[in-house]
Structures are given as C-alpha cells and as structure tokens.
Design an enzyme around this catalytic site. Structure first.
Site, PDB file in Angstrom:
ATOM      1  CE  LYS A 203      -3.732   2.290   2.556  1.00 23.93           C
ATOM      2  NZ  LYS A 203      -4.618   2.197   3.747  1.00 23.93           N
ATOM      3  CE  LYS A 257      -6.405   1.922  -0.676  1.00 22.30           C
ATOM      4  NZ  LYS A 257      -7.092   1.889   0.636  1.00 22.30           N
ATOM      5  CB  SER A 283     -11.638   6.968  -3.854  1.00 22.59           C
ATOM      6  OG  SER A 283     -10.463   7.544  -3.286  1.00 22.59           O
ATOM      7  CE1 TYR A 321     -15.299   2.558  -3.218  1.00 23.67           C
ATOM      8  CE2 TYR A 321     -13.422   3.049  -4.618  1.00 23.67           C
ATOM      9  CZ  TYR A 321     -13.964   2.897  -3.367  1.00 23.67           C
ATOM     10  OH  TYR A 321     -13.187   3.074  -2.250  1.00 23.67           O
TER      11      TYR A 321
END
Length: 332
Positions: A203, A257, A283, A321
């Site tokens: 990450k 990520k 996002s 998403y």
C-alpha cells in the site's frame, strides 16, 4: 538449382485473428467476469449522512438497511464479495481507538446485517484504526509518532471482533510491521482458523485516496501524513519485500494499492510469488474515470478496459466501485 519458396507478403497477418467478435473472443488472453470483482461499500452510522458522495459520483454512503440491499444486489449479480468501510461519528473517535473493537461499532453491525440477508456472500472488512481514530491515522499516535507494536495489539482486537461478527476475509490496510503474523496467530488461537487474510501488502503513500477520505469523513482531519508507514511510490523493491514478508507471516492473498498507476507492481508480485493477487482501483482512479465518462470525455468502455488491464497485469481480482455496473453489463 532449387527455386526458393518465398512466402506471399505479408506472411503473417495478425489482423486475421481480430477480424470478427467471435475470433477475437477465442484468442482473448484474459477475460473479465463477475468472479474477479470485490465491491467496496461505505456504511454510515450518522443520521442524514447517507447518499451520494460528491467526489465519487454514483457511489453512496449507505445505512444498515442500504447495506442489506447492496448485499442482496451483489448476490443477485453474482459478485462474490463486498468490502465494508465504516463512516463513523467524529464525536465518538478517540486517540485510543477503542471503538475499533467494539462488537457494536458500525462496521461490525454491517457485517451482521449483510450476513443476515446474504449468508453466502463473502464479507471482507478493513483492518486499520483510522475510522475510529481522532487524528485520522491507521495507528495509535503518541507525541506525533505512530506506534507500531501498540497498534498491532489494537489491530488484533479489531480483527477478532470482526471475525466474531461473521467476517470471512480480513483486509489489514494499516501497513504496520508484523501485523499479519500477529493476526494469524490470534485468529488460530481464537478458533477462527477459516477466516482468511487479504493483506494490503503493498500500500503506497498515494495522492489517489482523496475521495475515499471524503467518503469516510476523514478529509481535513489527518494530523500529518502517512509516509512513515505506507510505501514510497518511488520504491518497487521495497513493495516486493513487503509482499514477501506478509506471505511468509501467513497472508492468504495479497493486494497492491492503488491499482492502475502500480500495474508494474501487480505483474511483479504475481510473477514472483504466484499467490492470489488483487489490486484496489481506488477512489481517485474511480473519480477520474467516472467523471470523464459522465462529461462525455471518455466512453463507458474505459471502465471495462481499466479492469482488463488489471487482469492482464496478473491480478486475480479487483476491488472496484464499478463492480455493480460491470456485473450488470456482463449479464446482458
């Protein structure tokens, strides 16, 4: 004298295999199915906070009833897993983060609510202290320092509470050293030997998380930054070392990520370790694509292309998403 055989020009016509949709499908090197999707959802405990998130058009914060409806929709569409992210009351956040392991915090309530209506749906959770931390960090902060070992102890309590609530797949996103081994040992000791760990193993300290922080109510509340525990975006080798460590400590699956800016890391992880490898289309990636699509700057095909890129880079699945939109399109 033998006359040489000269192949007609061009000898190789690669376009032959692109000529029709059926031929293109036959030779497709990777495919995208609903099995490759994990759908992240946001669940709020704050009255009136539900509804669309301005920086993530098309994504909403959900009530517990809304989470149930999302779970039913996921099951109907064949999406195998959802990942729950809590939007908690800022007034109840503390520096000691004790709500993180409260059996009745919004995250654990959402796990139970989802399992009530969709028992066969895989429920993934997030393990990090930031949803319940007054200063917005993933770990416990004392005198400006994020404490590693004390944070790991808190994460273990958080993980056990989530496993008790019925979570199937735990997602440690905190990036503390040693947390995978501690979580695995605690789960085994508590009888949760079948609860899997999908580690956020690589990450990065990325600028692509902004809309997510809007979604969970953390924007503007972070004290400092997360660069002392998240990986420098410049460092490929360090990311690989993080993945190797987490697999050695007992992670069942690993994640990179963000996603698209780090496809080289995804490919390297899959090639080097062969473990189940996931990426999070975060996002900021979603907001850029969806914003451009809604403005007519890109076609909806960009959504599918982005996910195929993850598959081509070696990812077994993607947290995105776009999951329900993709699943609906694949149904047709």
């Amino acid at each position: 004298m033998t006359t040489p055989i000269i192949a007609p020009f061009p000898a190789t016509r690669l376009r032959r295999l692109r000529r029709t949709p059926s031929i293109r499908a036959m030779v497709s090197e990777v495919n995208l199915t609903t099995d490759n999707l994990i759908w992240p959802i946001f669940v709020t405990e704050i009255a009136g906070a539900e509804g669309e998130i301005p920086s993530m058009p098309g994504v909403e914060r959900l009530t517990l009833d809304g989470a149930k409806r999302a779970a039913e929709r996921a099951a109907q569409l064949g999406i195998p897993a959802i990942c729950i992210f809590p939007h908690s009351d800022q007034d109840l956040k503390t520096e000691t983060c004790e709500r993180a392991w409260d059996p009745d915090n919004i995250g654990n309530l959402a796990i139970r609510a989802v399992k009530e209506v969709a028992p066969d749906l895989t429920v993934m959770t997030d393990i990090a202290l930031d949803p319940y931390n007054a200063n917005g960090h993933d770990g416990i902060v004392v005198d400006g320092e994020i404490l590693n070992d004390e944070t790991v102890e808190a994460l273990v309590k958080m993980a056990l509470a989530q496993a008790d609530a019925g979570a199937d797949l735990l997602g440690p996103s905190d990036m503390m050293d040693g947390r995978i081994a501690a979580l695995r040992m605690a789960l085994e000791s508590a009888g949760h030997k079948n609860v899997a760990i999908l580690s956020y193993a690589a990450k990065f300290a990325s600028a692509f998380y902004g809309p997510f922080r809007d979604a969970v109510g953390a924007s503007g509340r972070l004290v400092g930054d997360k660069k002392t525990y998240q990986v420098n975006p410049a460092n490929r080798d360090e990311a690989i070392r993080c993945v190797a460590r987490d697999l050695a400590e007992g992670a069942d699956m690993v994640m990179v990520k963000p996603g698209m800016p780090y496809l080289d890391i995804c490919r390297a992880v899959k090639d080097q370790f062969g473990a189940p490898t996931f990426a999070y289309q975060v996002s900021g990636e979603y907001a850029m694509l969806e914003g451009a699509i809604r403005n007519g700057w890109l076609s909806r095909d960009a959504m599918f292309e982005s996910l195929l890129c993850f598959r081509r880079a070696g990812c077994d699945g993607v947290l995105t998403y776009f999951a329900p939109l993709v699943a609906e399109a694949l149904e047709k």
